[in-house]
Design a protein around this motif. Structure first.
Motif, PDB file in Angstrom:
ATOM      1  N   THR A  72       0.938  -1.186   0.065  1.00 48.12           N
ATOM      2  CA  THR A  72      -0.108  -0.078  -0.169  1.00 48.12           C
ATOM      3  C   THR A  72       0.997   1.186  -0.093  1.00 48.12           C
ATOM      4  N   ALA A 109      -2.687   4.857  -4.688  1.00 47.27           N
ATOM      5  CA  ALA A 109      -3.340   4.598  -3.419  1.00 47.27           C
ATOM      6  C   ALA A 109      -3.459   5.795  -2.665  1.00 47.27           C
ATOM      7  N   GLU A 142      -5.803   4.741   2.777  1.00 48.69           N
ATOM      8  CA  GLU A 142      -5.474   3.483   2.509  1.00 48.69           C
ATOM      9  C   GLU A 142      -4.189   2.875   3.343  1.00 48.69           C
ATOM     10  N   PHE A 195      -9.158  -0.975  -1.287  1.00 51.08           N
ATOM     11  CA  PHE A 195      -8.381  -1.581  -0.011  1.00 51.08           C
ATOM     12  C   PHE A 195      -9.337  -1.781   1.029  1.00 51.08           C
TER      13      PHE A 195
END
Length: 469
Positions: free
Chosen positions: A209, A218, A222, A429
């Motif tokens: 992530t 991302a 997240e 996510f």
């Protein structure tokens, strides 16, 4: 000196022993069991098993099949301090019983004396008289015509039996406590393994992530969400590490010695650590073999005997002092023919007015008996409830374990799929995060269910009176 001419001392003693046949104690009748005649039935209770074992007839060495756990139990039985206290209490009760029992019999004592006397007007001529005597006899021996001493002795005997059963109950409880402590440590070791595995998986997700965030794929939200799962696993690792150490300390205390490392569990065993063929439909009379219930009945028998002793106090107390020996004016003549002497002095006393002392003692004895009846009945009811609760837990444990295993497997697959879809950019996510948490909770719930199932078998064995051999 002769105080009786026709009745020999030993004949009088034999007559007294023949008369000592009265017993003032009430006839004992075991109270009816204040519970149902059979184990409870219903949807929560399992069906009976054809090859079921009887706990009271199954030794703990046969019941606990894991050799490591068996060695820890054996160590605790040899070194646990609470069990040593219980054993010392048994020895104290046995000594008290011997003291009470000795009161029934006469205490024989030997006596010897010599008297030297010199008088100026002695008929002997020399003015000196030497008198020697030797005798064997009893002093103030209470002839137990109405069973007072016998009932006191019986009460002490029942107290001794109760202490033996209390010691057995302490052993049974210790075995169960050691087994549960060992299983708890095994579960905490498994919990530590789960936390480490998930911390590793969550760490990989967090790294992914962050990499996606660095590339602008991302969001920071997240990243923070991924970090919460990772940090939770890290926290659980620290907590589980502490619990494992504390579990080992508790196990060492119960064992009374440091448990060898090879006997400590490294994880929750996959198979059963105990036999599994316990009965589901024992009659309530099987509870009478539980040590705590047997101890309560012995206390009840002791209280019943004390009523007999209190009743006997209203009747005459007859005692006997007797001696048989020899008496002479010279030491060389002490054991010659014609020097024998004997005396018998019986006495009796009857309470006329004692200001209610004997009546108060009798009322106290009866009230104590009533209390012991209630204690006995409460012990039976407690035992019945413990067995019923353990059976009810066992009856639904298989279904619960199957459901938790299926839930964990489904959560594991769901986590793998959601992570793959997240890596492919298909799902957000948040879906993966939810799958992570679901898997973590499912793993911990399954572990708790496995521990509960193993502990339930231990509790059933204890509640049904096993663990003495």
């Amino acid at each position: 000196m002769r105080t009786m001419n026709k009745i020999k001392p030993f004949s009088a003693a034999a007559l007294a022993l023949t008369l000592a046949a009265c017993d003032m104690a009430p006839r004992y009748v075991r109270p009816a069991l204040p519970v149902a005649g059979a184990s409870p039935q219903g949807p929560a209770y399992p069906a009976g098993q054809g090859q079921a074992i009887v706990p009271a007839d199954t030794g703990w060495r046969d019941f606990f099949v894991d050799p490591r756990l068996a060695r820890v139990i054996e160590t605790s039985l040899a070194h646990n301090r609470d069990l040593r206290v219980a054993l010392a209490n048994v020895e104290q009760a046995r000594a008290q019983y011997r003291v009470r029992r000795a009161d029934i019999f006469p205490t024989l004592s030997a006596n010897g004396s010599a008297t030297y006397q010199d008088t100026p007007f002695s008929q002997v001529g020399t003015g000196r008289t030497d008198i020697y005597s030797a005798s064997v006899g009893v002093s103030a021996w209470e002839i137990d015509l109405f069973g007072r001493l016998r009932n006191l002795s019986r009460a002490a005997q029942e107290q001794y039996f109760a202490s033996v059963e209390n010691r057995n109950a302490a052993q049974t409880a210790l075995i169960a406590e050691v087994a549960n402590a060992w299983l708890t440590m095994a579960a905490d070791q498994e919990r530590l393994r789960i936390a480490r595995d998930l911390e590793k998986a969550f760490g990989q997700t967090l790294d992914l992530t962050r990499a996606r965030f660095a590339k602008g794929i991302a969001s920071e939200l997240e990243v923070r969400q991924a970090q919460t799962s990772h940090d939770q696993a890290r926290s659980d690792i620290a907590e589980a590490t502490t619990l494992v150490v504390q579990d080992q300390n508790a196990l060492n205390l119960l064992a009374g010695a440091t448990v060898a490392g090879e006997d400590l569990p490294a994880a929750m065993p996959e198979g059963d650590v105990t036999l599994s063929g316990l009965p589901a439909d024992l009659p309530s009379t099987a509870l009478l073999r539980r040590p705590d219930i047997m101890a309560a009945e012995h206390q009840l028998l002791a209280a019943n005997a004390n009523i007999g002793a209190a009743r006997a106090a209203f009747f005459p107390n007859i005692s006997l002092t007797a001696a048989f020996g020899t008496l002479s004016l010279g030491l060389s003549n002490l054991f010659k023919s014609g020097s024998d002497t004997w005396s018998v002095a019986p006495s009796a006393s009857l309470p006329i007015f004692d200001f209610g002392r004997n009546r108060g003692n009798l009322r106290y004895a009866r009230a104590t008996y009533d209390a012991m009846v209630a204690t006995y009945e409460k012990s039976v009811q407690t035992g019945f409830r413990e067995v019923a609760d353990a059976l009810a837990r066992r009856g639904t444990m298989t279904q619960q374990l199957e459901a938790q295993t299926s839930l964990r497997d489904a959560a594991r697959v769901s986590y793998r799929l959601s992570e793959a879809r997240f890596r492919a950019g298909i799902d957000p996510f948040l879906t993966t995060l939810d799958a992570q948490r679901t898997l973590y909770n499912a793993e911990r719930s399954l572990l708790a269910t496995r521990l509960s199932r193993a502990a339930n078998m231990v509790e059933l064995y204890r509640a049904m009176g096993g663990g003495l051999k």
